[in-house]
Scaffold this active site. Structure first.
Site, PDB file in Angstrom:
ATOM      1  N   ASP A 198       0.811  -1.222   0.000  1.00  0.00           N
ATOM      2  CA  ASP A 198       0.000   0.000   0.000  1.00  0.00           C
ATOM      3  C   ASP A 198       0.839   1.263   0.000  1.00  0.00           C
ATOM      4  O   ASP A 198       2.055   1.226   0.173  1.00  0.00           O
ATOM      5  CB  ASP A 198      -0.956  -0.012   1.205  1.00  0.00           C
ATOM      6  CG  ASP A 198      -0.273  -0.437   2.496  1.00  0.00           C
ATOM      7  OD1 ASP A 198       0.967  -0.366   2.571  1.00  0.00           O
ATOM      8  OD2 ASP A 198      -0.977  -0.855   3.427  1.00  0.00           O
ATOM      9  N   GLU A 223      -9.525  -2.099   4.869  1.00  0.00           N
ATOM     10  CA  GLU A 223     -10.174  -1.736   6.128  1.00  0.00           C
ATOM     11  C   GLU A 223     -11.438  -2.575   6.361  1.00  0.00           C
ATOM     12  O   GLU A 223     -12.057  -3.058   5.400  1.00  0.00           O
ATOM     13  CB  GLU A 223     -10.560  -0.251   6.082  1.00  0.00           C
ATOM     14  CG  GLU A 223      -9.364   0.707   6.007  1.00  0.00           C
ATOM     15  CD  GLU A 223      -8.703   0.970   7.360  1.00  0.00           C
ATOM     16  OE1 GLU A 223      -8.530   0.020   8.149  1.00  0.00           O
ATOM     17  OE2 GLU A 223      -8.344   2.128   7.617  1.00  0.00           O
ATOM     18  N   HIS A 236      -7.160  -4.662   9.928  1.00  0.00           N
ATOM     19  CA  HIS A 236      -6.871  -4.466   8.493  1.00  0.00           C
ATOM     20  C   HIS A 236      -5.593  -5.183   8.081  1.00  0.00           C
ATOM     21  O   HIS A 236      -4.690  -5.413   8.888  1.00  0.00           O
ATOM     22  CB  HIS A 236      -6.873  -2.985   8.092  1.00  0.00           C
ATOM     23  CG  HIS A 236      -5.714  -2.151   8.532  1.00  0.00           C
ATOM     24  ND1 HIS A 236      -5.840  -0.817   8.857  1.00  0.00           N
ATOM     25  CD2 HIS A 236      -4.399  -2.423   8.691  1.00  0.00           C
ATOM     26  CE1 HIS A 236      -4.661  -0.325   9.169  1.00  0.00           C
ATOM     27  NE2 HIS A 236      -3.773  -1.280   9.086  1.00  0.00           N
TER      28      HIS A 236
HETATM   29  C1  GLP Z   1      -0.280   0.081   8.572  1.00  0.00           C
HETATM   30  C2  GLP Z   1      -0.085  -0.691   7.256  1.00  0.00           C
HETATM   31  C3  GLP Z   1      -0.295  -2.165   7.449  1.00  0.00           C
HETATM   32  C4  GLP Z   1       0.340  -2.582   8.759  1.00  0.00           C
HETATM   33  C5  GLP Z   1      -0.443  -1.998   9.892  1.00  0.00           C
HETATM   34  C6  GLP Z   1       0.167  -2.235  11.259  1.00  0.00           C
HETATM   35  O1  GLP Z   1      -1.168   1.125   8.491  1.00  0.00           O
HETATM   36  N1  GLP Z   1      -0.903  -0.242   6.171  1.00  0.00           N
HETATM   37  O2  GLP Z   1       0.239  -2.872   6.349  1.00  0.00           O
HETATM   38  O3  GLP Z   1       0.334  -3.972   8.892  1.00  0.00           O
HETATM   39  O4  GLP Z   1      -0.782  -0.664   9.665  1.00  0.00           O
HETATM   40  O5  GLP Z   1       1.264  -1.435  11.474  1.00  0.00           O
HETATM   41  P1  GLP Z   1       2.196  -1.538  12.749  1.00  0.00           P
HETATM   42  O6  GLP Z   1       3.138  -2.650  12.487  1.00  0.00           O
HETATM   43  O7  GLP Z   1       2.911  -0.197  12.782  1.00  0.00           O
HETATM   44  O8  GLP Z   1       1.321  -1.760  13.922  1.00  0.00           O
END
Ligand code: GLP
Length: 241
Positions: free
Chosen positions: A67, A143, A138
């Site tokens: 993404d 989402e 997500h």
């Molecule tokens: C982000 C990304 C995801 C990720 C998630 C968790 O927004 N789009 O791909 O897995 O949120 O992130 P974190 O590892 O910082 O908790």
């Protein structure tokens, strides 16, 4: 599903890095799906370290990121382009032209999303998709909602996600409202999925994702249907299992 719990982030990250490099050793032209967020940073650090020490080359690998924020230029500090260059791509020999990230600044984001799917389909299926999980379940930026998209699409981020990710920005107002994300199709078609989850604050959503009902209200719950899912956890994330 194979669930493994580790005592430290170092051990978890080392396992994940070895897992990915073993795949590349067996298939030098592997197609990898890559994730961002805080969780994979340790994995990328260890990948870079192992690449340097072992001389394993990734020059035939293709990488597709999940993404990107809509509206952030590729050199914006919080863009996933910058994240990937900083944490991984600058430290390995993967040619930049084989590292794909959805475009967040095209005039027509939907057309760019279709181009991304075309590239994915030409290269795919993914040999491995590395995934984290959001606090709301997500995956990528798919989402929770009444429906999920199989293909790359523009998504309005939930306020929960914007709030969770605001820690990287000066203020909540600066967090983009929209993002472009790979859909759940390529994730579910990936030959294998490596889900990494850390921290007690993810324990509840992880339990729902792995053992709750399969529902678009928790996109990660779809992974229960994946034929080859490996889940790597720290002790905090494993607390409610
Ligand atoms: C982000 C990304 C995801 C990720 C998630 C968790 O927004 N789009 O791909 O897995 O949120 O992130 P974190 O590892 O910082 O908790």
């Amino acid at each position: 599903m194979n669930v493994l719990t580790f005592a430290s982030n170092e051990e978890l990250s080392a396992y994940a890095a070895d897992y990915i490099l073993d795949l590349v050793r067996a298939k030098p032209d592997a197609v990898l799906g890559l994730a961002t967020g805080e969780t994979p940073i340790g994995v990328y650090e260890q990948l870079v370290d192992r690449h340097r020490k072992s001389q394993i080359s990734l020059r035939q690998v293709k990488a597709f990121n999940l993404d990107e924020y809509a509206g952030l230029s590729p050199d914006h500090e919080q863009s996933y382009q910058v994240y990937m260059r900083k944490h991984l791509f600058s430290g390995i020999d993967l040619p930049p032209e084989q590292a794909y990230i959805p475009c967040g600044i095209a005039d027509d984001l939907w057309a760019a999303a279709r181009d991304y799917d075309r590239l994915l389909n030409e290269a795919g299926p993914l040999d491995l998709q590395l995934l984290g999980i959001g606090h709301n379940g997500h995956i990528g930026f798919n989402e929770p909602g009444e429906e999920l998209n199989a293909e790359t699409h523009v998504v309005k981020l939930t306020e929960e996600t914007r709030a969770a990710n605001s820690r990287y920005f000066q203020s909540l107002a600066e967090v983009p409202q929209y993002a472009v994300t790979m859909g759940v199709g390529p994730i579910m078609r990936a030959k294998q999925v490596l889900l990494i989850v850390r921290g007690e604050n993810k324990a509840g959503v992880l339990k729902k994702a792995l053992y709750g009902p399969v529902t678009t209200r928790c996109p990660a719950s779809l992974l229960q249907l994946h034929p080859r899912l490996t889940v790597l956890l720290d002790e905090g994330a494993a607390k409610e299992l």
